[in-house]
Design a protein around this motif. Structure first.
Motif, mmCIF file in Angstrom:
data_model
loop_
_atom_site.group_PDB
_atom_site.id
_atom_site.type_symbol
_atom_site.label_atom_id
_atom_site.label_comp_id
_atom_site.label_asym_id
_atom_site.label_seq_id
_atom_site.Cartn_x
_atom_site.Cartn_y
_atom_site.Cartn_z
ATOM 1 N N HIS A 1 -9.021 -35.882 1.508
ATOM 2 C CA HIS A 1 -10.005 -35.325 0.583
ATOM 3 C C HIS A 1 -9.308 -34.747 -0.632
ATOM 4 N N ARG A 2 -9.999 -34.904 -1.765
ATOM 5 C CA ARG A 2 -9.457 -34.525 -3.067
ATOM 6 C C ARG A 2 -10.301 -33.425 -3.668
ATOM 7 N N ALA A 3 -9.636 -32.539 -4.420
ATOM 8 C CA ALA A 3 -10.349 -31.451 -5.100
ATOM 9 C C ALA A 3 -11.340 -32.021 -6.108
ATOM 10 N N LEU A 4 -12.517 -31.444 -6.149
ATOM 11 C CA LEU A 4 -13.500 -31.802 -7.177
ATOM 12 C C LEU A 4 -13.304 -30.979 -8.436
ATOM 13 N N PHE A 5 -12.560 -29.889 -8.310
ATOM 14 C CA PHE A 5 -12.312 -29.010 -9.450
ATOM 15 C C PHE A 5 -10.816 -28.724 -9.533
ATOM 16 N N ASP A 6 -10.201 -29.212 -10.578
ATOM 17 C CA ASP A 6 -8.793 -28.873 -10.812
ATOM 18 C C ASP A 6 -8.696 -27.511 -11.512
ATOM 19 N N ARG A 7 -9.750 -27.129 -12.240
ATOM 20 C CA ARG A 7 -9.810 -25.844 -12.953
ATOM 21 C C ARG A 7 -11.278 -25.498 -13.194
ATOM 22 N N TYR A 8 -11.510 -24.240 -13.517
ATOM 23 C CA TYR A 8 -12.891 -23.793 -13.745
ATOM 24 C C TYR A 8 -12.846 -22.562 -14.646
ATOM 25 N N GLU B 1 -10.473 -21.271 -18.952
ATOM 26 C CA GLU B 1 -10.335 -22.040 -17.716
ATOM 27 C C GLU B 1 -9.125 -21.567 -16.914
ATOM 28 N N VAL B 2 -9.326 -21.511 -15.606
ATOM 29 C CA VAL B 2 -8.271 -21.089 -14.688
ATOM 30 C C VAL B 2 -7.962 -22.265 -13.770
ATOM 31 N N ALA B 3 -6.674 -22.609 -13.615
ATOM 32 C CA ALA B 3 -6.272 -23.728 -12.775
ATOM 33 C C ALA B 3 -6.308 -23.325 -11.313
ATOM 34 N N ALA B 4 -6.761 -24.253 -10.449
ATOM 35 C CA ALA B 4 -6.823 -23.980 -9.010
ATOM 36 C C ALA B 4 -5.443 -23.678 -8.449
ATOM 37 N N LYS B 5 -4.426 -24.385 -8.950
ATOM 38 C CA LYS B 5 -3.088 -24.146 -8.425
ATOM 39 C C LYS B 5 -2.572 -22.760 -8.800
ATOM 40 N N GLY C 1 -1.413 -19.980 -6.174
ATOM 41 C CA GLY C 1 -0.101 -19.358 -6.322
ATOM 42 C C GLY C 1 -0.182 -17.854 -6.298
ATOM 43 N N ARG C 2 -1.209 -17.277 -6.921
ATOM 44 C CA ARG C 2 -1.377 -15.822 -6.927
ATOM 45 C C ARG C 2 -1.658 -15.302 -5.509
ATOM 46 N N ARG D 1 -9.701 -22.976 -2.592
ATOM 47 C CA ARG D 1 -9.970 -24.049 -1.650
ATOM 48 C C ARG D 1 -9.943 -25.432 -2.321
ATOM 49 N N GLN D 2 -9.727 -25.438 -3.610
ATOM 50 C CA GLN D 2 -9.581 -26.705 -4.326
ATOM 51 C C GLN D 2 -8.099 -27.074 -4.517
ATOM 52 N N HIS D 3 -7.255 -26.340 -3.831
ATOM 53 C CA HIS D 3 -5.815 -26.618 -3.868
ATOM 54 C C HIS D 3 -5.311 -26.754 -2.437
ATOM 55 N N PRO D 4 -4.453 -27.696 -2.120
ATOM 56 C CA PRO D 4 -3.831 -28.673 -3.026
ATOM 57 C C PRO D 4 -4.801 -29.763 -3.463
ATOM 58 N N LYS D 5 -4.339 -30.582 -4.386
ATOM 59 C CA LYS D 5 -5.212 -31.600 -4.949
ATOM 60 C C LYS D 5 -5.657 -32.583 -3.883
#
Length: 898
Positions: A191-198, A206-210, A214-215, A252-256
């Motif tokens: 399964h792949r993330a539907l949102f890489d950022r939001y 925009e904030v990246a999922a990764k 990481g935080r 929950r959208q990470h990892p890709k």
């Protein structure tokens, strides 16, 4: 594919004989079709002519395979045969049937078979659940479908690959990607993330999922160490709290990409079952496209190329490479394996790795590479096929797949040529290093290279003409059968044009000796001709070759001298003697003192390149010099030393050359056959490089020193070695005959004879030269005569004429020399010679061998009214000018000739 799946399949195929199943359970009547082959009418379609074949194990697999060459156009193993006959959709059903038919007892092997069944069942449940969610019309389903539509994927593509919504990991949902093994069993779901950022709900940035993931990782690490935790759920830009930022769910959208169930990724090619079907049945398939990720496969499929898979790793594995190559080889006709890289800093370097891995698996599979993702008139760049599809559409993808393919070898060559120093921006490799690397690449070519692509690239990069670049490519390709045959086809107009060019005066390469060049049509040799020069050790073959090369170099001819016996230092000493007409001891002193007069030597040989293959400083051993290596060196010299290709190549000598490693074993173990084989190879090199070849050969011990060399088969290779020569020149010095006493030797001293024992294009005429042992110069004998002398018949000691041309050429030569000896032993008196008798009619009618060196005007010509057309030879004058060398000079000669 999991180890469990692979082992179950292999055990079935190992334990169930395909021929037995077809004969005893499928009703197929198999008959012998030759060694290792059985034939029958195809059991899967109606036919009158047998097109069904069963073959023994191949490609290292221990089981039989079948193939229908008729309308089915398919094949496989015993499992495939069961699926085809029973109409099963999965190999799982075929395994169960074979297990029951043959009583294999696999149901008792819970560690393997039961685990495999459980894996399939669990994967099937997950895929069906995700598919149901996708069809439910829920917000998550709408989001997933919109995600795919926005990237250019159609509903047909979504349906074909079973793309759906995975909800177990993230409440927002992730894109579900079903994973099937090579037999089309569902074994997992990625399964792949539907949102890489939001965007942050508070600040809109925009904030990246990764970054959120990481935080959170840092926060947990701090907690474990007892340090102050950071609030990872706040916005990293505006520090808005969790409830205001509303971005915590991105974690929950990470990892890709994630896999629901573990499987061995290195033993699976995504979309392999569909690709296999397309390679067998789809006539529009260009080849088998291999790429890095799932989305690229979807884009390739949507563009109409259904044979496409991804390896989904850092690079292709050995198993994946072997499987892909096997699928290409099983297609009918064989189709290329086409790599599509990601065009970024990590994807580009993988291409070389992938090419090498595939060639290790199968050296014969044809590999192509999509060189770029740009379409005509498009200046934009794209990272991968998925991005190209989303921005330009399926038609653009189809155009790229059709038009932007190059051979793997061209890709590797461009990689070498385009490499740049990151600091200076200049080429990373020097021109010489580029040539070396390109040569290595081309030496591994097994398929026809797109020559029209490679030649302009190399010519432009190295600043040479395209014919030189083409010769470089052809010279380094090992698979000669891969070369196109079009250049061999010429009509009569081309033949006429080449004949006109061939007969041009500037096409002729004189040797610099008038008597010798008169034996060659037009006054000299021509390119793409091969000459063999035979002589005993100590006769002065190297001195002659240096003299010829000096004569040619003075005329601006570009020459290469392969010196396989003498180092360049000794050659330069000889050159100095010849050019400056000085003895060796004086030449040595000039060289030691770097005398300015040496400039004349350098200027004379300015257009000569010496290939020194004698061990010395910086070279511990000789390189095995073969015809193939000579070919490569010629091209290297053309590209690095000469502004235009070399015209003449001299090789000293044939006996030191080696046969190539690809020569037949009987040739490698037989010196006599080796000489003929090497001459055949040199003949090919001569034609390919369009050079005039002069090859020296040392005659064997059974040939007597000083005796005339009148036959071209006197060398170690016999008659075969002269078959490929346009000219065979015999070289001898009469003074070296063993049966002479000192007085006789003095009488013949300095005489140097050449005779074209084979002349494919001209006359056989004895050439009289003079060898000066003081300075190693070789010149026309005519140059040593007084102006009133000419060459013709000889008078014996008693004044009677010696008739030449009675029929035996060797006797004629010996008669001349014997007459000279008699004249030296019995000098004529001061009385006038007796009146010469008229020749007998029979003698006058006998065939004549023209032994004259026709002098230029104003030398006298024979009176046409005389019955003897030859001009009398003043042999006393010749002998008086031959000179006598002292013992020290003779010792010096022996030192450099032996």
């Amino acid at each position: 594919m999991s180890e469990t799946t692979t082992s179950v399949f292999d055990e079935i195929k190992n334990r169930v004989d395909l021929a037995d199943y077809l004969s005893n359970h499928a009703g197929v009547e198999l008959v012998s079709g030759g060694p290792g082959t059985l034939e029958a009418l195809c059991p899967f379609h109606a036919e009158d002519t047998p097109s069904f074949k069963v073959t023994d194990a191949r490609s290292g697999e221990p089981w039989k395979t079948w193939r229908c060459y008729g309308s089915c156009s398919t094949g496989g193993t015993v499992i495939d045969a069961v699926m085809q006959r029973e109409g099963f959709e999965t190999a799982f059903e075929a395994i169960e049937l074979l297990n029951e038919l043959y009583g294999l007892g696999l149901e008792n092997n819970t560690k393997r078979f039961e685990k495999f069944k459980r894996t399939v069942a669990e994967a099937t449940t997950q895929i069906e659940k995700a598919d149901a969610e996708m069809r439910s019309g829920s917000e998550r389903a709408t989001r997933a479908r919109s995600f795919l539509h926005a990237r250019g994927y159609t509903d047909e593509t979504i349906e074909h690959f079973g793309l759906a919504v995975h909800t177990a990991f993230s409440s927002a949902g992730r894109l579900a990607i079903p994973i099937f093994d090579r037999a089309n069993h569902p074994i997992s779901m990625s399964h792949r993330a539907l949102f890489d950022r939001y965007p942050c709900a508070s600040c809109g940035v925009e904030v990246a999922a990764k970054d959120i993931a990481g935080r959170r990782h840092k926060s947990e690490a701090a907690r474990k160490k007892g340090l102050e935790e950071i609030d990872w759920q706040t916005c990293p830009h505006c520090e808005a709290p969790k409830d205001e930022a509303r971005i915590a769910w991105l974690v929950r959208q990470h990892p890709k990409y994630m896999n629901e169930a573990d499987y061995e990724k290195s033993k699976l090619l995504y979309n392999e079952p569909s690709s296999r079907r397309a390679l067998r049945k789809d006539e529009d398939v260009i080849g088998y496209f291999i790429m890095e990720g799932y989305a690229d496969v979807w884009a390739c499929h949507q563009a109409g190329q259904r044979a496409c898979s991804s390896y989904n790793g850092a690079s292709i594995s050995s198993w994946q490479a072997a499987e892909a190559a096997k699928l290409c080889g099983a297609s009918d006709p064989d189709r290329p394996l086409i790599l599509i890289p990601d065009f970024d800093q990590t994807g580009i370097p993988k291409v070389r790795t992938n090419i090498e891995e595939i060639r290790r698996a199968d050296p014969n599979v044809e590999i192509q590479v999509v060189a770029n993702l740009s379409t005509s008139g498009d200046s934009d760049s794209y990272k991968d096929l998925g991005e190209l599809l989303s921005r330009r559409g399926a038609d653009a993808v189809a155009q790229v797949l059709e038009e932007n393919r190059i051979s793997a070898d061209e890709w590797l060559l461009r990689e070498v040529l385009d490499a740049r120093n990151p600091k200076t921006g200049k080429p990373f490799h020097s021109k010489t290093r580029q040539m070396e690397l390109c040569s290595q690449i081309l030496s591994g070519v097994h398929h026809r290279v797109a020559i029209d692509h490679l030649v302009p690239v190399l010519a432009g990069q190295w600043g040479i003409q395209e014919p030189q670049a083409r010769d470089f490519v052809y010279a380094n390709i090992t698979g000669r059968e891969s070369l196109p045959a079009e250049h061999l086809m010429k009509d009569v107009h081309q033949a006429q044009a080449e004949a006109i060019a061939y007969l041009r005066d500037d096409f002729v390469i004189p040797h610099g000796f008038e008597s010798l060049d008169r034996c060659f049509p037009g006054g000299g040799a021509r390119i793409a001709q091969l000459s063999l020069w035979l002589g005993k050790s100590g006769v002065g073959k190297t001195a002659l070759m240096l003299q010829v090369l000096a004569n040619m170099a003075r005329r601006g001819v570009r020459c290469i001298f392969f010196s396989l016996e003498q180092p360049a230092a000794q050659l330069f000493m000889r050159m100095t003697c010849q050019v400056l007409a000085i003895p060796m001891d004086e030449a040595i002193e000039l060289i030691k003192n770097e005398d300015p007069r040496l400039a004349e030597v350098r200027e004379t040989f300015e257009r000569l390149v010496i290939i020194d293959n004698v061990p010395g400083e910086g070279q511990t051993e000789m390189v095995d010099m073969s015809a193939g290596r000579i070919h490569k060196i010629i091209h290297d010299v053309n590209l690095t030393r000469f502004p235009e290709p070399a015209q003449v190549v001299a090789v000293d000598h044939l006996g030191i050359l080696k046969v190539g490693s690809d020569a037949p074993r009987n040739v490698q173990n037989d010196e006599l056959q080796a000489a003929g084989y090497i001459m055949q190879e040199l003949f090919s090199v001569c034609k390919a490089t369009k050079t005039y070849f002069m090859v020296l050969q040392q005659l064997p011990k059974d040939v007597k020193q000083g005796e005339p060399i009148m036959s071209g088969d006197m060398g170690r290779g016999g008659a075969k070695q002269q078959d490929f020569a346009d000219y065979v020149m015999g070289i001898w010095r009469p003074e070296q005959r063993a049966d002479l006493d000192d007085e006789e030797r003095i009488a013949l001293e300095g005489q140097y004879k050449l005779y074209p024992a084979k002349n494919r294009h001209g006359a056989q005429q004895l050439c009289h030269l003079y060898f000066d042992r003081k300075n190693l110069r070789i010149m026309e004998a005519l140059d040593m005569m007084p102006s009133h002398s000419a060459v013709g018949s000889l008078d014996s000691a008693d004044g009677a004429p010696v008739r030449i041309g009675s029929g035996d050429g060797e006797d004629d030569f010996l008669a001349i020399e014997q007459a000279q000896l008699e004249r030296a032993q019995n000098p004529p008196s001061d009385d006038p010679p007796p009146e010469r008798a008229q020749s007998a009619p029979a003698a006058a009618a006998s065939p004549q061998i023209d032994l004259r060196v026709s002098p230029p005007p104003p030398l006298p010509v024979a009176d046409p009214n005389q019955s003897d057309p030859h001009v009398p030879l003043d042999s006393d004058a010749i002998l008086g000018l031959l000179g006598v060398a002292d013992d020290s000079e003779h010792a010096l000669e022996e030192e450099f000739f032996e």
